[in-house]
Scaffold this motif. Structure first.
Motif, PDB file in Angstrom:
ATOM      1  N   MET A 319      17.134 -29.531  13.436  1.00  0.00           N
ATOM      2  CA  MET A 319      16.468 -28.748  12.188  1.00  0.00           C
ATOM      3  C   MET A 319      15.460 -27.671  12.507  1.00  0.00           C
ATOM      4  SD  MET A 319      16.857 -31.053   8.843  1.00  0.00           S
ATOM      5  CE  MET A 319      16.075 -29.989   7.644  1.00  0.00           C
ATOM      6  N   ARG A 320      15.566 -26.932  12.027  1.00  0.00           N
ATOM      7  CA  ARG A 320      14.337 -25.432  12.629  1.00  0.00           C
ATOM      8  C   ARG A 320      12.716 -25.692  11.995  1.00  0.00           C
ATOM      9  NH1 ARG A 320      18.731 -22.918  10.152  1.00  0.00           N
ATOM     10  NH2 ARG A 320      19.515 -20.949  11.552  1.00  0.00           N
ATOM     11  N   PRO A 321      12.164 -25.719  12.487  1.00  0.00           N
ATOM     12  CA  PRO A 321      10.290 -26.040  12.434  1.00  0.00           C
ATOM     13  C   PRO A 321      10.451 -24.849  10.946  1.00  0.00           C
ATOM     14  CG  PRO A 321      10.287 -24.192  14.052  1.00  0.00           C
ATOM     15  CD  PRO A 321      12.138 -24.906  13.643  1.00  0.00           C
ATOM     16  N   LEU A 322       9.216 -25.612  10.105  1.00  0.00           N
ATOM     17  CA  LEU A 322       8.892 -24.260   9.288  1.00  0.00           C
ATOM     18  C   LEU A 322       7.958 -23.758   9.394  1.00  0.00           C
ATOM     19  CD1 LEU A 322       7.968 -27.895   7.035  1.00  0.00           C
ATOM     20  CD2 LEU A 322       9.912 -26.159   7.115  1.00  0.00           C
ATOM     21  N   PRO A 323       7.779 -22.632   9.108  1.00  0.00           N
ATOM     22  CA  PRO A 323       7.032 -21.150   9.214  1.00  0.00           C
ATOM     23  C   PRO A 323       5.874 -21.644   8.533  1.00  0.00           C
ATOM     24  CG  PRO A 323       8.185 -21.300   6.920  1.00  0.00           C
ATOM     25  CD  PRO A 323       8.734 -22.238   7.971  1.00  0.00           C
ATOM     26  N   PRO A 324       4.685 -21.139   8.975  1.00  0.00           N
ATOM     27  CA  PRO A 324       3.056 -21.511   9.168  1.00  0.00           C
ATOM     28  C   PRO A 324       2.726 -21.119   7.485  1.00  0.00           C
ATOM     29  CG  PRO A 324       3.329 -20.082  11.047  1.00  0.00           C
ATOM     30  CD  PRO A 324       4.885 -19.605  10.299  1.00  0.00           C
ATOM     31  N   ALA A 325       3.019 -20.773   6.775  1.00  0.00           N
ATOM     32  CA  ALA A 325       1.866 -20.841   6.037  1.00  0.00           C
ATOM     33  C   ALA A 325       3.476 -20.833   4.598  1.00  0.00           C
ATOM     34  CB  ALA A 325       2.087 -19.245   5.042  1.00  0.00           C
ATOM     35  N   ALA A 326       3.475 -21.850   3.801  1.00  0.00           N
ATOM     36  CA  ALA A 326       4.579 -22.549   2.652  1.00  0.00           C
ATOM     37  C   ALA A 326       4.794 -21.141   1.965  1.00  0.00           C
ATOM     38  CB  ALA A 326       3.650 -23.449   1.542  1.00  0.00           C
ATOM     39  N   TYR A 327       6.497 -20.969   1.467  1.00  0.00           N
ATOM     40  CA  TYR A 327       6.145 -20.554   0.052  1.00  0.00           C
ATOM     41  C   TYR A 327       5.848 -20.558  -1.086  1.00  0.00           C
ATOM     42  CZ  TYR A 327       9.177 -18.161  -3.637  1.00  0.00           C
ATOM     43  OH  TYR A 327       9.900 -17.359  -4.149  1.00  0.00           O
ATOM     44  N   VAL A 328       5.036 -18.986  -1.169  1.00  0.00           N
ATOM     45  CA  VAL A 328       4.128 -18.654  -2.931  1.00  0.00           C
ATOM     46  C   VAL A 328       5.737 -17.969  -3.990  1.00  0.00           C
ATOM     47  CG1 VAL A 328       2.536 -17.200  -3.762  1.00  0.00           C
ATOM     48  CG2 VAL A 328       2.626 -18.282  -1.370  1.00  0.00           C
ATOM     49  N   PHE A 329       5.242 -19.006  -5.057  1.00  0.00           N
ATOM     50  CA  PHE A 329       6.502 -18.985  -5.565  1.00  0.00           C
ATOM     51  C   PHE A 329       6.376 -17.540  -6.279  1.00  0.00           C
ATOM     52  CE2 PHE A 329       7.108 -18.729 -10.512  1.00  0.00           C
ATOM     53  CZ  PHE A 329       8.321 -18.493 -10.317  1.00  0.00           C
ATOM     54  N   ALA A 330       6.775 -16.423  -6.137  1.00  0.00           N
ATOM     55  CA  ALA A 330       6.670 -15.027  -7.295  1.00  0.00           C
ATOM     56  C   ALA A 330       8.630 -15.093  -8.300  1.00  0.00           C
ATOM     57  CB  ALA A 330       7.074 -14.105  -6.274  1.00  0.00           C
ATOM     58  N   GLU A 331       8.177 -14.467  -8.861  1.00  0.00           N
ATOM     59  CA  GLU A 331       9.327 -13.739  -9.970  1.00  0.00           C
ATOM     60  C   GLU A 331       9.596 -12.712  -9.790  1.00  0.00           C
ATOM     61  OE1 GLU A 331      10.185 -15.596 -13.878  1.00  0.00           O
ATOM     62  OE2 GLU A 331       7.451 -16.273 -13.659  1.00  0.00           O
ATOM     63  N   TRP A 332      10.896 -12.024  -9.684  1.00  0.00           N
ATOM     64  CA  TRP A 332      11.581 -10.753  -9.531  1.00  0.00           C
ATOM     65  C   TRP A 332      11.730 -10.272 -11.251  1.00  0.00           C
ATOM     66  CZ3 TRP A 332      11.467  -7.463  -5.509  1.00  0.00           C
ATOM     67  CH2 TRP A 332      11.009  -7.960  -4.130  1.00  0.00           C
ATOM     68  N   LYS A 333      11.949  -9.138 -11.150  1.00  0.00           N
ATOM     69  CA  LYS A 333      11.959  -8.827 -12.506  1.00  0.00           C
ATOM     70  C   LYS A 333      12.795  -7.118 -12.361  1.00  0.00           C
ATOM     71  CE  LYS A 333      10.766  -8.020 -17.416  1.00  0.00           C
ATOM     72  NZ  LYS A 333       9.101  -8.380 -18.186  1.00  0.00           N
ATOM     73  N   GLU A 334      13.575  -7.043 -12.920  1.00  0.00           N
ATOM     74  CA  GLU A 334      13.999  -5.458 -12.786  1.00  0.00           C
ATOM     75  C   GLU A 334      13.689  -4.673 -14.764  1.00  0.00           C
ATOM     76  OE1 GLU A 334      17.934  -2.630 -11.634  1.00  0.00           O
ATOM     77  OE2 GLU A 334      18.537  -4.304 -13.196  1.00  0.00           O
ATOM     78  N   LEU A 335      13.328  -3.523 -13.999  1.00  0.00           N
ATOM     79  CA  LEU A 335      12.271  -2.976 -15.104  1.00  0.00           C
ATOM     80  C   LEU A 335      12.024  -1.317 -15.157  1.00  0.00           C
ATOM     81  CD1 LEU A 335       8.872  -4.555 -14.700  1.00  0.00           C
ATOM     82  CD2 LEU A 335      10.007  -4.868 -16.137  1.00  0.00           C
ATOM     83  N   THR A 336      12.525  -0.824 -15.994  1.00  0.00           N
ATOM     84  CA  THR A 336      12.039   0.966 -16.378  1.00  0.00           C
ATOM     85  C   THR A 336      11.535   1.258 -16.123  1.00  0.00           C
ATOM     86  OG1 THR A 336      14.413   0.762 -16.936  1.00  0.00           O
ATOM     87  CG2 THR A 336      12.987   2.717 -17.304  1.00  0.00           C
ATOM     88  N   VAL A 337      10.616   2.281 -15.369  1.00  0.00           N
ATOM     89  CA  VAL A 337       9.196   2.866 -15.283  1.00  0.00           C
ATOM     90  C   VAL A 337       9.085   3.921 -16.902  1.00  0.00           C
ATOM     91  CG1 VAL A 337       7.712   4.610 -13.897  1.00  0.00           C
ATOM     92  CG2 VAL A 337       8.955   3.202 -12.933  1.00  0.00           C
ATOM     93  N   ALA A 338       8.139   3.266 -17.845  1.00  0.00           N
ATOM     94  CA  ALA A 338       8.204   4.404 -19.078  1.00  0.00           C
ATOM     95  C   ALA A 338       7.271   5.501 -18.819  1.00  0.00           C
ATOM     96  CB  ALA A 338       7.101   3.702 -18.753  1.00  0.00           C
ATOM     97  N   PHE A 339       7.126   6.316 -19.879  1.00  0.00           N
ATOM     98  CA  PHE A 339       6.982   7.468 -19.143  1.00  0.00           C
ATOM     99  C   PHE A 339       5.749   7.970 -19.373  1.00  0.00           C
ATOM    100  CE2 PHE A 339       5.994   6.381 -23.582  1.00  0.00           C
ATOM    101  CZ  PHE A 339       4.396   6.858 -23.958  1.00  0.00           C
ATOM    102  N   ASP A 340       4.334   6.545 -19.327  1.00  0.00           N
ATOM    103  CA  ASP A 340       3.851   7.040 -19.313  1.00  0.00           C
ATOM    104  C   ASP A 340       3.262   6.342 -17.314  1.00  0.00           C
ATOM    105  OD1 ASP A 340       3.591   4.381 -19.514  1.00  0.00           O
ATOM    106  OD2 ASP A 340       1.693   4.214 -20.532  1.00  0.00           O
ATOM    107  N   TYR A 341       4.293   5.579 -16.505  1.00  0.00           N
ATOM    108  CA  TYR A 341       5.107   5.875 -15.201  1.00  0.00           C
ATOM    109  C   TYR A 341       3.523   4.528 -14.914  1.00  0.00           C
ATOM    110  CZ  TYR A 341      -0.448   8.764 -15.305  1.00  0.00           C
ATOM    111  OH  TYR A 341      -1.581   9.086 -15.795  1.00  0.00           O
ATOM    112  N   HIS A 342       3.574   3.287 -16.273  1.00  0.00           N
ATOM    113  CA  HIS A 342       3.567   2.007 -15.898  1.00  0.00           C
ATOM    114  C   HIS A 342       4.891   1.318 -16.184  1.00  0.00           C
ATOM    115  CE1 HIS A 342      -0.220   3.758 -16.161  1.00  0.00           C
ATOM    116  NE2 HIS A 342      -1.243   3.071 -15.513  1.00  0.00           N
TER     117      HIS A 342
END
Length: 513
Positions: A319-342
């Motif tokens: 097996m492969r060794p683990l990376p130095p830092a553990a995975y930090v959970f993050a979510e992904w979301k597809e978005l449309t940039v609003a007219f106020d650029y937010h």
């Protein structure tokens, strides 16, 4: 010896029936043998001249020797193949074959070795005696199977009622079957990925392939050939240099290793905890951790060693060794940039470059940060905020006109007004206090101060003083004073022309003399 082998019980039946007058075809139907086989066996019986009474007294080995002649004696010095070693070598190395193992075995034992066909047959007969779940060929360190168990464990509140049902996550390595189990509050994405991370930390290494079922939390579209994975799941696997290959839909044999581990977890862990009541997930997981060594150190029934020993010998080195830092959970979301650029993340609004208005972007957000990507390139990074309805804006993302407007602050506006004069500064301060929203006050102050470009700073200061005396320190009042010229001294103002029109009803000044 005939090609169609006859059992000794049927041979004795044939000896008993040969004295009857039955035809060969009748004997064939009675014994379930072909006509040719019966004919050959009858000729052998007539040659050895053995009757039914004598046949009953003989053992099967002696009878076979009398009828078919003395069989060649098996060598007592033949070296039996080590089937467990063969099984381990086939799992340890992907390209090892029975042919190669036989060549090594034959070179070691010389004349005492079995021929290749007998060697292979001995191993296959031994392999058939193993459990079905072990018949699949799993390579060392290659696969980790993961799944949720069907049963749940109740977690009780302090009032004695069930607060929630804990779900049981289970993983197992392909070659050794070394198992890991833990309880989670739900089967949501954070719990699913968190269990993967803790399982890898339990093993202390990472496999090449992770094999889940097709849960909706990790597989957005199940497909036999090209399933679509949840993006956070892909990112987690990439962090540990693994790939995710889900089992085929409705094919439980593809993950039989973890199915067996689920069953063993029921028997060796949950069954032993059935009389305990748990008040928290931590208590339940502590009890599970105490029982995991019992499951993994339990000796195999037909193989040498245990899951733990095979893991240390086969899986762990591959097996492969683990990376130095553990995975930090993050979510992904597809978005449309609003007219106020937010973009909207949980009702908090984060800015992106204004040129992306109307475009589709991907946001990756963890507990600490928010990142926005456009066409694979990161275009914005923000500190995560949980205030709803609030904007987080970076000045570089704004258009130049908006940026100049945003740079104004209450203190700066007051200082600008005081630089023109104390009365103008007082009007500016009043405008900022009187408006319900600071943005409204900014606009009114900018409108007031812009009058200095048209009328000059001196007239603006005088008009502001007059507006304060009239108790109307507003932009509209100051503008009205400047437009009417009431801020100008009388000597400098133009005389008013008061000529009366000629009309019969107008009396004039002479009328009063």
């Amino acid at each position: 010896m005939p090609n169609e082998r006859i059992s000794m019980s049927k041979l004795k039946q044939l000896i008993g029936l040969q004295s009857s007058n039955l035809s060969v075809r009748a004997l064939s139907r009675a014994l379930g043998l072909s006509v040719g086989a019966v004919s050959k066996y009858l000729r052998a019986l007539r040659a050895c001249r053995i009757d039914a009474s004598e046949a009953d007294k003989l053992s099967e080995v002696e009878l076979e020797r009398r009828v078919f002649g003395l069989a060649p004696a098996k060598s007592a010095t033949r070296a039996a193949p080590d089937c467990a070693w063969i099984h381990g070598e086939l799992k340890r190395h992907r390209h090892v074959t029975l042919q190669l193992l036989w060549e090594e075995y034959s070179a070691e034992h010389g004349a005492a070795a079995y021929q290749r066909s007998a060697f292979c047959q001995i191993y296959r007969d031994w392999e058939k005696r193993l459990k079905r779940s072990m018949r699949q060929r799993h390579f060392a360190g290659e696969k980790m199977f993961v799944d949720y168990a069907g049963r749940t464990v109740p977690i009780y509140g302090y009032g004695g009622e069930v607060a929630f049902q804990a779900h049981l996550f289970i993983s197992a390595l392909g070659a050794s079957g070394c198992a890991y189990a833990e309880a989670t509050r739900s089967e949501s994405l954070p719990d699913w990925l968190g269990s993967h991370v803790r399982a890898l930390e339990f093993y202390g290494a990472a496999p090449t392939i992770i094999v889940p079922d097709n849960p909706k939390v990790g597989v957005t579209r199940a497909d036999r050939y090209e399933p679509d994975l949840q993006r956070s799941y892909e990112e987690m696997a990439g962090h540990y240099h693994c790939v995710v290959i889900p089992a085929r839909p409705y094919r439980p044999k593809d993950k039989s290793r973890v199915e067996l581990s689920v069953l063993l977890t029921y028997r060796w862990i949950l069954a032993r905890l059935r009389h305990q009541r748990f008040l928290s997930l931590d208590d339940l997981n502590a009890a599970i951790r105490e029982l995991l060594p019992i499951l993994n150190d339990r000796p195999f029934q037909r193989l040498p060693g245990s899951r733990r020993s095979v893991f240390e010998a086969l899986d762990r080195p591959a097996m492969r060794p683990l990376p130095p830092a553990a995975y930090v959970f993050a979510e992904w979301k597809e978005l449309t940039v609003a007219f106020d650029y937010h973009v909207d993340i949980d009702r908090h609004y984060y800015s992106v470059p204004h040129a992306l208005v109307g475009h589709t972007a991907w946001a990756r957000f963890s507990a600490a940060s928010v990142e926005v990507f456009f066409r694979g390139e990161r275009v914005a990074t923000h500190v995560r905020s949980y205030q709803r309805g609030v904007h987080t804006t970076i000045a570089d993302h704004m258009p130049k006109s908006h940026r100049a407007h945003a740079e104004w602050s209450p203190r700066r506006l007051i200082q600008w007004g005081e630089s023109i004069g104390p009365n103008t500064g007082a009007v500016v301060e009043h405008l900022l206090r009187s408006k319900p929203h600071p943005e409204q006050g900014y606009r009114a102050c900018l409108g007031l101060l812009s009058l200095s470009r048209e009328y000059g700073e001196q007239r603006l200061e005088t008009a502001s003083a007059l507006a304060l005396r009239l108790s109307s320190p507003t932009r509209k009042s100051v503008k009205s004073i400047l437009e009417s010229g009431r801020d100008l001294p009388r000597a400098q103002s133009e005389p008013l022309a008061l000529e009366m029109p000629m009309h019969g009803n107008v009396r004039g000044p002479d009328y009063y003399h």
